[in-house]
Design a protein around this motif. Structure first.
Motif, mmCIF file in Angstrom:
data_model
loop_
_atom_site.group_PDB
_atom_site.id
_atom_site.type_symbol
_atom_site.label_atom_id
_atom_site.label_comp_id
_atom_site.label_asym_id
_atom_site.label_seq_id
_atom_site.Cartn_x
_atom_site.Cartn_y
_atom_site.Cartn_z
ATOM 1 N N VAL A 1 0.702 15.342 -2.479
ATOM 2 C CA VAL A 1 -0.932 14.840 -3.414
ATOM 3 C C VAL A 1 -0.709 14.541 -4.780
ATOM 4 N N THR A 2 -1.508 13.411 -5.365
ATOM 5 C CA THR A 2 -1.435 13.349 -6.427
ATOM 6 C C THR A 2 -1.359 13.769 -7.543
ATOM 7 N N ALA A 3 -1.059 13.756 -8.211
ATOM 8 C CA ALA A 3 -1.576 14.741 -9.462
ATOM 9 C C ALA A 3 -2.761 14.920 -10.058
ATOM 10 N N LYS A 4 -3.935 13.896 -9.311
ATOM 11 C CA LYS A 4 -5.957 14.073 -9.494
ATOM 12 C C LYS A 4 -5.527 15.798 -8.784
ATOM 13 N N LEU A 5 -4.629 15.787 -7.581
ATOM 14 C CA LEU A 5 -4.873 17.015 -6.190
ATOM 15 C C LEU A 5 -4.151 18.327 -6.497
ATOM 16 N N VAL A 6 -3.716 17.927 -7.244
ATOM 17 C CA VAL A 6 -2.523 19.021 -7.486
ATOM 18 C C VAL A 6 -2.863 20.137 -8.246
ATOM 19 N N GLY A 7 -3.049 21.394 -7.358
ATOM 20 C CA GLY A 7 -3.635 22.899 -7.475
ATOM 21 C C GLY A 7 -5.241 22.479 -7.302
ATOM 22 N N TRP B 1 0.625 -1.163 -0.332
ATOM 23 C CA TRP B 1 -0.112 0.157 -0.441
ATOM 24 C C TRP B 1 0.973 1.074 0.009
ATOM 25 N N PHE B 2 2.227 0.894 1.110
ATOM 26 C CA PHE B 2 2.788 2.280 0.895
ATOM 27 C C PHE B 2 2.941 3.105 -0.842
ATOM 28 N N ARG B 3 3.930 1.693 -0.949
ATOM 29 C CA ARG B 3 4.922 1.814 -2.303
ATOM 30 C C ARG B 3 4.239 2.457 -3.256
ATOM 31 N N ASN B 4 2.443 1.270 -3.379
ATOM 32 C CA ASN B 4 2.017 1.709 -4.374
ATOM 33 C C ASN B 4 1.618 3.463 -4.454
ATOM 34 N N LEU B 5 1.566 3.566 -3.071
ATOM 35 C CA LEU B 5 0.314 5.719 -2.856
ATOM 36 C C LEU B 5 1.989 6.407 -2.900
ATOM 37 N N TYR B 6 2.913 5.934 -2.800
ATOM 38 C CA TYR B 6 4.163 6.450 -2.915
ATOM 39 C C TYR B 6 4.904 6.994 -4.437
ATOM 40 N N ARG B 7 3.935 6.213 -5.229
ATOM 41 C CA ARG B 7 4.879 6.020 -6.927
ATOM 42 C C ARG B 7 4.192 6.938 -7.237
ATOM 43 N N ARG B 8 2.496 6.677 -6.380
ATOM 44 C CA ARG B 8 1.149 7.796 -7.233
ATOM 45 C C ARG B 8 1.890 9.265 -7.110
ATOM 46 N N VAL B 9 1.988 9.518 -5.622
ATOM 47 C CA VAL B 9 2.099 10.492 -5.492
ATOM 48 C C VAL B 9 3.365 11.563 -5.929
ATOM 49 N N GLY B 10 4.673 10.801 -6.177
ATOM 50 C CA GLY B 10 6.044 10.882 -6.136
ATOM 51 C C GLY B 10 6.703 10.885 -7.349
ATOM 52 N N GLU B 11 6.207 9.392 -7.974
ATOM 53 C CA GLU B 11 7.274 9.277 -9.239
ATOM 54 C C GLU B 11 7.150 10.872 -10.198
ATOM 55 N N ARG C 1 -2.262 22.556 0.622
ATOM 56 C CA ARG C 1 -1.968 23.082 1.303
ATOM 57 C C ARG C 1 -3.411 22.824 2.699
ATOM 58 N N TRP C 2 -4.126 22.036 2.803
ATOM 59 C CA TRP C 2 -5.614 21.303 3.663
ATOM 60 C C TRP C 2 -4.921 20.229 4.022
ATOM 61 N N LEU C 3 -3.869 19.226 3.528
ATOM 62 C CA LEU C 3 -2.540 18.921 4.182
ATOM 63 C C LEU C 3 -1.930 18.757 5.202
ATOM 64 N N MET C 4 -1.019 19.902 4.613
ATOM 65 C CA MET C 4 -0.177 20.920 5.001
ATOM 66 C C MET C 4 -1.097 21.277 6.702
ATOM 67 N N ASN C 5 -1.971 21.578 6.414
ATOM 68 C CA ASN C 5 -2.354 22.053 7.776
ATOM 69 C C ASN C 5 -2.959 21.012 9.169
ATOM 70 N N ARG C 6 -3.418 19.886 8.241
ATOM 71 C CA ARG C 6 -3.457 19.023 8.884
ATOM 72 C C ARG C 6 -2.055 18.449 9.743
ATOM 73 N N ALA C 7 -0.962 18.409 8.478
ATOM 74 C CA ALA C 7 0.688 18.233 9.054
ATOM 75 C C ALA C 7 0.891 19.185 10.582
ATOM 76 N N LEU C 8 1.063 20.456 10.354
ATOM 77 C CA LEU C 8 1.426 21.160 11.488
ATOM 78 C C LEU C 8 0.312 21.395 12.671
ATOM 79 N N GLY D 1 -3.910 11.592 -1.446
ATOM 80 C CA GLY D 1 -1.714 12.122 -0.276
ATOM 81 C C GLY D 1 -1.579 11.136 0.698
ATOM 82 N N LEU D 2 -0.826 11.460 0.549
ATOM 83 C CA LEU D 2 0.468 10.844 1.798
ATOM 84 C C LEU D 2 1.330 12.379 2.286
ATOM 85 N N LEU D 3 1.258 11.398 4.253
ATOM 86 C CA LEU D 3 2.019 12.297 4.799
ATOM 87 C C LEU D 3 2.594 11.577 5.760
ATOM 88 N N GLU D 4 3.987 11.769 6.198
ATOM 89 C CA GLU D 4 4.857 10.888 6.553
ATOM 90 C C GLU D 4 5.224 11.412 7.989
#
Length: 197
Positions: free
Chosen positions: A116-122, A50-60, A127-134, A97-100
């Protein structure tokens, strides 16, 4: 080793990026959440597939590759550490989206993965995810929150982190084997970084 002024050759089969490390030592003012129907899910003991799949979709597309060839035991030891938390941003029932958050260093938190995946860029999802991270990171007894980004990442990544309250404190050059040449990443990703064999 310090790189001298001027041009330095990067061997064929390698890629090179400028890495910028950023930090904050106090919680910044919270930025408004963008409109969106996202939710956040903590993934306890993340399955490696699961992790590698999401990692690829977000960051490949940005040449995220370090976790793909990592031996299973090493990746599991990292992801299953009680001081490391993995979250998925959920969009329409799907992990997009992935947050570690890495709390293994006392008094500090490193955002080890963020995107976040390309689907959500822009869309404002970043920003929503960063607010949760903070919110999560600064709810703990930390004195420093930090991360790094590089010139392979989305061109908006560095200014996004700076708008979020991070300040740059270190710059490095990273040279690595091009992951598109050994099959770690598909040959056609990251067109902004040419393959040189």
């Amino acid at each position: 080793m310090m790189v001298p002024n001027g041009y330095s050759d990067v061997p064929a089969g390698k890629v090179a990026a400028v890495v910028t490390h950023l930090e904050m030592t106090a919680r910044p003012a919270r930025r408004p959440d963008p409109a969106g129907a996202w939710s956040l899910r903590r993934v306890e003991m993340p399955p490696l597939d699961w992790f590698r799949n999401l990692y690829r979709r977000v960051g490949e597309e940005w040449l995220w590759f370090s976790r793909i060839p990592m031996p299973d035991a090493e990746l599991a030891a990292r992801l299953h550490s009680p001081q490391l938390e993995v979250y998925a941003l959920i969009d329409d029932g799907h992990d997009e989206g992935l947050l570690e958050l890495d709390f293994r260093e006392p008094g500090q938190c490193e955002i080890g993965m963020f995107g976040v995946t390309a689907k959500l860029v822009g869309t404002g999802a970043g920003r929503w995810l960063m607010n949760r991270a903070l919110d999560i990171a600064w709810s703990r007894p930390i004195e420093r929150l930090w991360l790094h980004t590089c010139t392979f990442d989305h061109p908006a990544a560095l200014p996004f982190y700076q708008r979020s309250g991070f300040r740059a404190f270190r710059r490095q050059i990273e040279i690595a084997d091009d992951p598109r040449l050994d099959g770690t990443a598909p040959r056609d990703v990251a067109q902004h970084v040419p393959v040189i064999e």
